[in-house]
Design an enzyme around this catalytic site. Structure first.
Site, PDB file in Angstrom:
ATOM      1  N   GLU A   1      -4.719  13.235  -3.938  1.00 24.02           N
ATOM      2  CA  GLU A   1      -4.874  12.738  -2.284  1.00 24.02           C
ATOM      3  C   GLU A   1      -3.690  12.964  -1.207  1.00 24.02           C
ATOM      4  O   GLU A   1      -3.544  12.419  -0.411  1.00 24.02           O
ATOM      5  CB  GLU A   1      -5.442  11.450  -1.937  1.00 24.02           C
ATOM      6  CG  GLU A   1      -6.786  11.202  -2.524  1.00 24.02           C
ATOM      7  CD  GLU A   1      -7.424   9.971  -2.331  1.00 24.02           C
ATOM      8  OE1 GLU A   1      -8.465   9.931  -1.850  1.00 24.02           O
ATOM      9  OE2 GLU A   1      -6.743   8.935  -2.796  1.00 24.02           O
TER      10      GLU A   1
ATOM     11  N   HIS B   1      -1.005   4.691   1.072  1.00 21.63           N
ATOM     12  CA  HIS B   1      -2.487   4.663   0.542  1.00 21.63           C
ATOM     13  C   HIS B   1      -2.525   3.768  -0.564  1.00 21.63           C
ATOM     14  O   HIS B   1      -1.751   4.138  -1.585  1.00 21.63           O
ATOM     15  CB  HIS B   1      -3.009   6.313   0.121  1.00 21.63           C
ATOM     16  CG  HIS B   1      -4.157   6.088  -0.373  1.00 21.63           C
ATOM     17  ND1 HIS B   1      -5.147   5.466   0.454  1.00 21.63           N
ATOM     18  CD2 HIS B   1      -4.780   6.704  -1.545  1.00 21.63           C
ATOM     19  CE1 HIS B   1      -6.702   5.749  -0.212  1.00 21.63           C
ATOM     20  NE2 HIS B   1      -6.186   6.305  -1.453  1.00 21.63           N
TER      21      HIS B   1
ATOM     22  N   HIS C   1     -13.189   2.239  -0.967  1.00 19.84           N
ATOM     23  CA  HIS C   1     -12.271   2.945  -1.434  1.00 19.84           C
ATOM     24  C   HIS C   1     -10.568   2.294  -1.280  1.00 19.84           C
ATOM     25  O   HIS C   1     -10.159   2.041  -2.239  1.00 19.84           O
ATOM     26  CB  HIS C   1     -11.954   4.509  -0.585  1.00 19.84           C
ATOM     27  CG  HIS C   1     -10.983   5.372  -1.045  1.00 19.84           C
ATOM     28  ND1 HIS C   1     -11.043   6.753  -0.549  1.00 19.84           N
ATOM     29  CD2 HIS C   1     -10.043   5.241  -1.968  1.00 19.84           C
ATOM     30  CE1 HIS C   1      -9.849   7.322  -1.169  1.00 19.84           C
ATOM     31  NE2 HIS C   1      -9.064   6.492  -2.055  1.00 19.84           N
TER      32      HIS C   1
ATOM     33  N   HIS D   1      -5.251   0.775  -2.745  1.00 16.66           N
ATOM     34  CA  HIS D   1      -6.865   0.277  -2.918  1.00 16.66           C
ATOM     35  C   HIS D   1      -6.762  -1.333  -3.198  1.00 16.66           C
ATOM     36  O   HIS D   1      -7.141  -1.833  -4.184  1.00 16.66           O
ATOM     37  CB  HIS D   1      -7.229   0.837  -4.398  1.00 16.66           C
ATOM     38  CG  HIS D   1      -7.091   2.403  -4.293  1.00 16.66           C
ATOM     39  ND1 HIS D   1      -7.860   3.134  -5.176  1.00 16.66           N
ATOM     40  CD2 HIS D   1      -6.768   3.353  -3.510  1.00 16.66           C
ATOM     41  CE1 HIS D   1      -7.969   4.394  -5.084  1.00 16.66           C
ATOM     42  NE2 HIS D   1      -7.281   4.572  -3.909  1.00 16.66           N
TER      43      HIS D   1
END
Length: 243
Positions: A84, A103, A171, A105
């Site tokens: 990603e 980023h 996500h 989770h």
């Protein structure tokens, strides 16, 4: 301009902070830092991957916006850029004021969103920067896809609509800021609000936003407190747990 050892260590520390805070418990998640207009440092996955909690400066590599090594010795040890990576590079391309992207989770953020709980300004002095962040809105990107193309990353950027954090449904989240420290602290604030929202809802309570008249007494205490002092605390937590 080449990255410094201190910049690599900062990104590595930030990854460990995410893990220590429960926002990236396993092997998924990454942080990037812009080095110049065309390159960035990013947390990569190595051949002996152990997860974000064990990130070292050796896991942080210098690449261009297409993921190619920015120097001959980068990625020569078997590390690979995140699938990603476009989540990072598209935000850096589109927003010159953004220098760091997180980023992660976080399970509580994912669960709160799936339960239909928006990130709202329900907390005041408990977390003033978080209150202001929530008041401005935390949008949701509604697709639960692996964001591995510029086209999908562009959709995420558009969903952010200029806000610093976006939730990716089913996500995780993406946080963007001018510094690594601020990007991580924003993510922590969203996670905290989501966790408390879930606790209130599961206890049968109703979420209520801060009263309008209270905002005047929730001032911005400045970057030296909101970011610098808060970041020293996060690093102290890491040291205390031996992380």
């Amino acid at each position: 301009m080449s990255p410094t050892p201190e910049q690599r260590e900062l990104v590595a520390q930030a990854c460990r902070v995410l893990a220590a805070r429960g926002l990236a418990d396993g092997i998924l998640g990454h942080i990037s830092l812009r080095i110049d207009a065309d390159t960035l440092l990013v947390r990569c996955r190595g051949p002996r991957e152990r997860g974000l909690a064990f990130t070292t400066a050796a896991d942080i590599h210098w690449v261009d916006l297409d993921g190619a090594p920015a120097a001959p010795d980068e990625l020569a040890d078997g590390h690979t850029v995140p699938n990603e990576l476009p989540l990072h590079t598209e935000l850096l391309r589109r927003h010159p004021d953004v220098d760091a992207v997180v980023h992660a989770h976080p399970p509580t953020v994912v669960a709160a969103d799936l339960a239909g709980l928006l990130v709202r300004p329900i907390l005041g002095s408990f977390d003033i920067p978080g209150a202001h962040l929530a008041a401005g809105g935390v949008p949701v990107y509604p697709r639960s896809v692996l964001v591995r193309s510029r086209a999908l990353a562009a959709e995420v950027s558009e969903a952010m609509a200029g806000r610093p954090v976006v939730i990716l449904r089913g996500h995780g989240l993406t946080s963007a800021a001018d510094t690594v420290e601020r990007a991580v602290l924003q993510a922590i604030s969203v996670d905290t609000i989501s966790r408390i929202s879930l606790q209130v809802a599961s206890a049968g309570g109703t979420l209520v936003d801060i009263a309008e008249e209270d905002w005047a007494d929730l001032p911005d205490l400045g970057g030296s407190f909101n970011v610098a002092t808060s970041w020293r605390h996060e690093l102290a937590r890491l040291h205390d747990c031996g992380c």
